[in-house]
Design an enzyme around this catalytic site. Structure first.
Site, PDB file in Angstrom:
ATOM      1  N   ASP A   1      15.528  -9.240 -40.459  1.00 15.66           N
ATOM      2  CA  ASP A   1      16.196  -9.302 -42.339  1.00 15.66           C
ATOM      3  C   ASP A   1      16.173 -10.628 -42.528  1.00 15.66           C
ATOM      4  OD1 ASP A   1      15.608  -6.813 -41.477  1.00 15.66           O
ATOM      5  OD2 ASP A   1      17.571  -5.944 -41.564  1.00 15.66           O
TER       6      ASP A   1
ATOM      7  N   GLY B   1       9.824 -18.480 -32.435  1.00  9.88           N
ATOM      8  CA  GLY B   1       9.556 -18.611 -33.155  1.00  9.88           C
ATOM      9  C   GLY B   1       8.316 -17.389 -34.362  1.00  9.88           C
TER      10      GLY B   1
END
Ligand code: ADP
Length: 300
Positions: free
Chosen positions: A253, A226
């Site tokens: 990204d 996470g």
């Protein structure tokens, strides 16, 4: 006014998916290969455009087959290409990517090509694009004098700036005061702080160290674990989405694109992080980087 400007590179990703990432000297039989759009800057721009914001891509490419792939990708995704410089004497970049199909993990070798020659004077011809944006997002794949110049111009003109410090490399102190959001992954955070991150406590220590350097807000992405956010006061830890990851190329990204999109819509930070986390999780469920970015309709 455009929502977001992204300075960065395009490369053609040539990826090979197989039962493992081969060791040095080893040959393996793989399962699938793909040639598709990549480069952190382009991937982030595609992620933003697919979520529905107006995005400008600032970059340099060659006039070759992969340069065509760049322009097709950008146009197909409705990204403004006015500030993409094309030079017939230069090569568009490529990346060789080896993917382990069981974990989705990868090893990458990037040949930057054309954008490695970017100069401040060339960028200055397109600087109004940055000045008129709400958000400026960049990475460390183009020459650093260009990156710093653009971060400064963005800050001077009231843009919110995001630096995704990837791939990790030394930056001067001058960078710190021009960054609003700094988004390293675990390895990059270790590079800048010397702290090896294996859990939330270590992520917090690293984030504190980065805040003390003068960077305003830190988001350390933790892969399948996470992310951790800190601005020195508020801290947020979010678990990754539970998805079946088949290729994590471009997950960071997708995350940065999702973050920039959320911030451009002036959503509260927790919502921006939840959105970015979801966008990034979904991007790991498809092979490829640019082509694996989800659309707004997919995230609900
Ligand atoms: P990078 O791609 O830059 O190395 P990370 O590996 O930290 O960055 O991944 C960025 C984000 O992508 C994570 O914070 C998480 O939101 C998402 N992500 C990455 N790997 C997985 C996974 N296996 N399952 C779900 N989400 C993932």
């Amino acid at each position: 006014m455009s929502d977001i400007s992204v300075l960065g590179i395009f490369v053609a990703d040539i990826s090979f998916s197989g039962p493992k990432i081969p060791a040095i000297g080893e040959t393996i039989l793989g399962n699938k290969y793909n040639v598709g759009p990549g480069g952190k800057g382009c991937n982030q721009a595609v992620a933003i455009a697919r979520l529905g914001a107006k995005v400008n891509f600032i970059s340099k490419i060659g006039k070759d087959t992969y340069g065509e792939l760049a322009l097709n990708t950008l146009t197909k995704n409705k990204i403004n290409t006015k500030s993409v410089i094309q030079d017939k004497n230069l090569q568009t970049g490529v990346a060789g990517i080896l993917v382990d199909k069981n974990s989705g993990k990868n090893a990458i070798n990037v040949i930057v090509g054309a954008p490695s020659t970017l100069k401040v004077a060339e960028i200055d011809k397109h600087i109004d694009i940055i000045k008129n944006s709400k958000i400026f997002l960049t990475q460390l794949e183009v020459p650093k004098d260009v990156t710093l110049h653009c971060l400064k111009i963005a800050k001077e003109n009231g843009c919110l700036t995001i630096l995704n410090p990837a791939p990790a490399s030394e930056i001067t102190k001058e960078f710190y005061s021009n960054i609003d959001y700094f988004t390293p992954n675990e390895t990059e955070a270790e590079f800048y702080t010397g702290i090896k991150i294996t859990n939330e406590k270590e992520a917090k220590q690293a984030a504190d160290k980065l805040v003390n350097l003068g960077i305003k807000k830190i988001i350390i992405t933790l892969g399948e674990k996470g992310l951790f956010y800190s601005d020195g006061k508020e801290e947020i830890y979010l678990k990754a989405s539970s998805v079946k990851a088949i290729d994590t190329t471009g997950a960071g990204d997708a995350f940065n694109g999702g973050l920039a999109f959320g911030l451009s819509k002036e959503k509260p930070i927790k919502e921006c992080l939840e959105l970015a986390n979801r966008v990034a999780g979904l991007s790991t469920t498809k092979l490829g980087a640019g082509d694996a970015m989800p659309f707004f309709k997919d995230i609900n």
